[in-house]
Design an enzyme around this catalytic site. Structure first.
Site, PDB file in Angstrom:
ATOM      1  N   HIS A 193       6.713 -16.529 -12.207  1.00 38.46           N
ATOM      2  CA  HIS A 193       7.745 -17.508 -11.843  1.00 38.46           C
ATOM      3  C   HIS A 193       8.981 -16.818 -11.264  1.00 38.46           C
ATOM      4  CE1 HIS A 193       8.226 -21.930 -12.303  1.00 38.46           C
ATOM      5  NE2 HIS A 193       9.480 -21.647 -12.033  1.00 38.46           N
ATOM      6  N   LYS A 251      -1.112 -21.986 -11.563  1.00 41.16           N
ATOM      7  CA  LYS A 251      -0.094 -21.010 -11.195  1.00 41.16           C
ATOM      8  C   LYS A 251       0.572 -20.433 -12.444  1.00 41.16           C
ATOM      9  CE  LYS A 251       4.024 -20.548  -8.259  1.00 41.16           C
ATOM     10  NZ  LYS A 251       4.995 -20.116  -9.303  1.00 41.16           N
ATOM     11  N   GLY A 271       7.813 -11.298  -5.304  1.00 45.81           N
ATOM     12  CA  GLY A 271       8.324 -10.055  -4.756  1.00 45.81           C
ATOM     13  C   GLY A 271       8.006  -9.766  -3.311  1.00 45.81           C
ATOM     14  N   ILE A 272       7.388 -10.694  -2.592  1.00 47.96           N
ATOM     15  CA  ILE A 272       7.028 -10.450  -1.196  1.00 47.96           C
ATOM     16  C   ILE A 272       8.275 -10.508  -0.312  1.00 47.96           C
ATOM     17  CG2 ILE A 272       5.702 -11.277   0.782  1.00 47.96           C
ATOM     18  CD1 ILE A 272       3.949 -10.115  -1.396  1.00 47.96           C
TER      19      ILE A 272
END
Length: 398
Positions: free
Chosen positions: A279, A255, A312-313
């Site tokens: 992040h 990630k 940002g979802i």
């Protein structure tokens, strides 16, 4: 009594702000330095448009997919986040909500609830680790997660290297004791519903990290104790990443990838998946939004490993845009935390349902019967939108 249901993630955020003590809420929206990256994470999605159809649309839509060997009812995953003081049940409530909606749960090694408690209520749990401590300690934590039933490992390498915030960081105590309770009483008493929730359980917000407890017994470190250990641990090399992946031997996500060259190194290290992530804007400010970096990364390695997007979802249409640009699925963080703060487990389920509805509407409008049919041709991508990092030399301003 007010209706506990909310229609948008934005409303969940408003309710969370109204319900949580200021310091707790500010910790959720925090971003490094000027917050340029936090803003871009959100604003970038607004620059992308859709090219919809008006007739001949599919009566049904297939929204399911799979990531890291786990079936997902929709292309959404729970991203691991640290100590959750927004609700007494914390990560257990989130895990139950995810299980009820058929998606995976990502549990942070800095979580307030143990891997055993979380994996017991969601059999699609991935355990997230930082490179903290010795190799022996890392293996012990990994094996504990495996024994608890974790289905995959997430290695996060994009933790904050830039800790200053121009607007000031929220004050987070190192532990909750009488002195701390007195100090924070004024802001806590302004949020009686939050206080009452914890009061009903007979517990106080726990800032310890049970998943980092010593293997031989002893107390778990506090969040700041764990942070100090991370700060004192030499940063991982690509050989370290490959070694940990080999030790785990199963589904493994790296990630924090934002560059094509890093994505290729991750693929060569043997990872199963990568998360295109900065992040949540809590790393190096000025890093572009993940959705800008996604197309180049997906084109480079998407046929070899699974690519997901994190950052940002806020609505289902954001998910569809990410999938159209090459993501297999997305991970959500702040969105579900706001749902948890607003209405506990039901609030998290509410957020997931909002995303599902938005995904279905967008797939319908674009004339598809499956999310797997989405492509960049469904989008209006303005010139200069994408950022192909790690491919060509960066342009210098003159």
């Amino acid at each position: 009594m007010a209706n506990p249901w909310f229609e948008t993630v934005a409303e969940a955020q408003r309710r969370a702000k109204k319900r949580l003590p200021k310091s707790v809420y500010m910790a959720l929206v925090a971003g490094s330095e000027r917050g340029l990256t936090v803003d871009d994470n959100l604003n970038a999605f607004g620059e992308l448009g859709f090219a919809p159809h008006v007739a001949g649309l599919s009566q049904t839509r297939e929204l399911s997919t799979s990531v890291m060997g786990q079936d997902l009812a929709l292309p959404v995953m729970i991203s691991p986040t640290g100590v959750q003081a927004v609700h007494p049940e914390g990560e257990v409530a989130v895990a139950r909500a995810a299980a009820n909606r058929g998606i995976t749960m990502g549990l942070s090694s800095f979580a307030s609830r143990s891997i055993e408690d979380v994996a017991a209520v969601n059999d699609k749990t991935f355990f997230q680790m930082y490179w903290v401590g010795t190799r022996e300690v890392l293996v012990q934590r990994m094996e504990r997660a495996r024994a608890a039933g974790a289905k995959g490992l997430i290695m996060t390498t994009d933790w904050s290297f830039s800790m200053g915030r121009d607007w000031g960081s929220p004050e987070i105590p190192s532990k909750v004791d009488l002195k701390t309770a007195i100090k924070f009483a004024p802001e806590v008493l302004r949020r009686p519903k939050w206080l009452l929730e914890f009061g009903k359980t007979g517990k106080i917000p726990d800032l310890t990290t049970p998943n980092l407890a010593p293997a031989g017994g002893g107390p778990a470190p506090t969040f700041f104790g764990a942070y100090g250990e991370w700060y004192g641990t030499p940063l991982p090399t690509w050989d370290d990443i490959a070694w940990l992946r080999e030790q785990w031997g199963g589904e493994f996500m790296l990630k924090g990838v934002m560059r094509v060259d890093d994505a290729k190194r991750a693929r060569d290290a043997g990872v199963t998946a990568i998360s295109v992530s900065n992040h949540g804007g809590n790393n190096l400010d000025g890093t572009p939004a993940p959705i800008r970096a996604l197309p180049a990364i997906a084109e480079a390695v998407g046929n070899d490993i699974e690519v997901v997007l994190d950052g940002g979802i806020r609505r289902g249409s954001d998910v569809v845009k990410a999938v159209a640009l090459g993501a297999k699925a997305v991970m959500i963080g702040r969105a579900y935390l706001w749902g948890l703060a607003a209405n506990g487990q039901a609030g998290v389920e509410n957020v997931i349902d909002i995303l599902r509805g938005g995904i279905d509407s967008a797939v319908l409008g674009l004339g598809h019967s499956s999310i797997h049919d989405l492509t960049a041709d469904d989008l209006i991508v303005p010139d200069g939108f994408t950022r192909s990092l790690g491919v060509t030399p960066l342009t210098k301003a003159v």
